[in-house]
Design a protein around this motif. Structure first.
Motif, mmCIF file in Angstrom:
data_model
loop_
_atom_site.group_PDB
_atom_site.id
_atom_site.type_symbol
_atom_site.label_atom_id
_atom_site.label_comp_id
_atom_site.label_asym_id
_atom_site.label_seq_id
_atom_site.Cartn_x
_atom_site.Cartn_y
_atom_site.Cartn_z
ATOM 1 N N LYS A 9 -7.703 12.704 7.745
ATOM 2 C CA LYS A 9 -6.437 12.886 8.107
ATOM 3 C C LYS A 9 -5.421 12.758 7.054
ATOM 4 N N ILE A 10 -5.576 11.672 6.390
ATOM 5 C CA ILE A 10 -4.601 11.511 5.151
ATOM 6 C C ILE A 10 -4.503 12.698 4.349
ATOM 7 N N HIS A 11 -5.778 13.117 3.908
ATOM 8 C CA HIS A 11 -5.772 14.507 3.047
ATOM 9 C C HIS A 11 -5.013 15.722 3.660
ATOM 10 N N TRP A 33 -2.720 15.793 6.013
ATOM 11 C CA TRP A 33 -1.425 15.627 6.253
ATOM 12 C C TRP A 33 -0.789 15.738 4.966
ATOM 13 N N SER A 75 -14.914 9.799 5.638
ATOM 14 C CA SER A 75 -13.991 9.058 6.680
ATOM 15 C C SER A 75 -12.978 9.881 7.235
ATOM 16 N N LYS A 76 -13.001 9.973 8.603
ATOM 17 C CA LYS A 76 -12.308 10.534 9.331
ATOM 18 C C LYS A 76 -10.685 10.374 8.975
ATOM 19 N N LYS A 77 -10.475 8.994 8.890
ATOM 20 C CA LYS A 77 -9.032 8.483 8.570
ATOM 21 C C LYS A 77 -8.695 9.125 7.267
ATOM 22 N N MET A 78 -9.553 9.054 6.264
ATOM 23 C CA MET A 78 -9.209 9.611 4.876
ATOM 24 C C MET A 78 -8.934 11.051 4.968
ATOM 25 N N SER A 135 -12.684 11.481 1.534
ATOM 26 C CA SER A 135 -12.087 12.268 2.777
ATOM 27 C C SER A 135 -13.304 12.890 3.329
ATOM 28 N N ASN A 148 0.725 -1.337 -0.029
ATOM 29 C CA ASN A 148 0.099 0.134 0.058
ATOM 30 C C ASN A 148 0.786 1.330 -0.104
#
Length: 270
Positions: free
Chosen positions: A234-236, A238, A229-232, A226, A59
């Motif tokens: 955060k990735i966005h 960052w 999803s809270k995870k996505m 994004s 990944n």
């Protein structure tokens, strides 16, 4: 020779099948499926396609995964390469039309067509280079407060009925002249996902034209992960921080100049 790449991650088979049905033009020699999830069902599915090469990957992110395919495209001397999402589909003849456009415009590094939602509504994929305010305020403030900013940033004054040289193309469908990567470089692998499309377009834009062309319309069943999803998210966020650290948070002369020139070309007045 035309090649294409699709990055998958636990992708739905029906979605991928519909996408691949768009790539049946005889002009397309090879399609690379770079699977970031290493799913056996995807590998088995790809075996049914003669011109599809399945590539198992860790990944590594969106841009890095497409770079695996782009290195292969450069090695086999592909002329054009299509980067697209699995939730995009179009008429097979559209790929030939885009290749013909690049054949006729040798100073163009990449071309993007009209992109619409499945219901036919326009997706505003041609945009200004973003400022931190564009991405932060439009995400977290009430829409009424940022309506004017969004209108300007997303170039909603542009009717999409003529060609336009744009420094930021959204990454769901990007048709490249492969030789340009030799000068510009591949996707920046510091970005796991999201700003890699902004970054590659502006790097191409420095040396070539990066064109929107309305001669073709494709459909993108945009998921906007994004936003769900809270995870996505955060990735966005960052990765956008990495983007602004690279290009400039508040002092980006190139961004200011190109955005001003583009708005002037469109006759936009505040």
């Amino acid at each position: 020779m035309i090649t294409a790449s699709i990055v998958t991650y636990k992708t739905d088979i029906d979605e991928l099948k519909k996408c691949l049905s768009s790539l049946t033009s005889p002009s397309i020699d090879r399609i690379f499926i770079v699977d970031n999830s290493k799913q056996k069902y995807l590998e088995q599915f790809c075996e049914d396609y003669v011109n599809v090469e399945y590539i198992q990957s860790n990944n590594v992110g969106y841009g890095s995964a497409h770079n695996i395919a782009l290195r292969k495209a450069l090695c086999i001397k592909s002329r054009y390469h299509l980067v697209l999402n699995s939730d995009v589909y179009c008429a097979p003849s559209d790929i030939d039309k885009l290749a013909d456009y690049l054949d006729k415009h040798t100073d163009v590094a990449m071309v993007q067509p009209n992109i619409v939602y499945p219901n036919g509504e326009m997706q505003y994929t041609c945009r200004l280079l973003p400022t931190p305010a564009n991405l932060m305020f439009r995400r977290f403030l009430p829409q009424k407060l940022v309506e004017g900013m969004n209108y300007r940033y997303m170039l909603k004054m542009f009717d999409h009925k003529r060609e336009l040289n744009v420094p930021y193309h959204q990454g769901s469908f990007m048709f490249f002249r492969v030789s340009c990567f030799e000068k510009v470089g591949l996707f920046d692998e510091r970005f796991f996902m999201y700003p890699e499309d902004i970054d590659i377009t502006r790097r191409m834009h420095r040396l070539y034209r990066t064109m929107f062309w309305p001669g073709v319309t494709v459909v993108h069943a945009h998921r906007a992960a994004s936003y769900k999803s809270k995870k996505m998210l955060k990735i966005h966020m960052w990765n956008m921080c990495k983007y602004f650290t690279k290009w400039g948070w508040f002092f980006d002369r190139e961004r200011r100049e190109w955005n001003r020139n583009l708005l002037n070309e469109l006759g936009y007045k505040k």
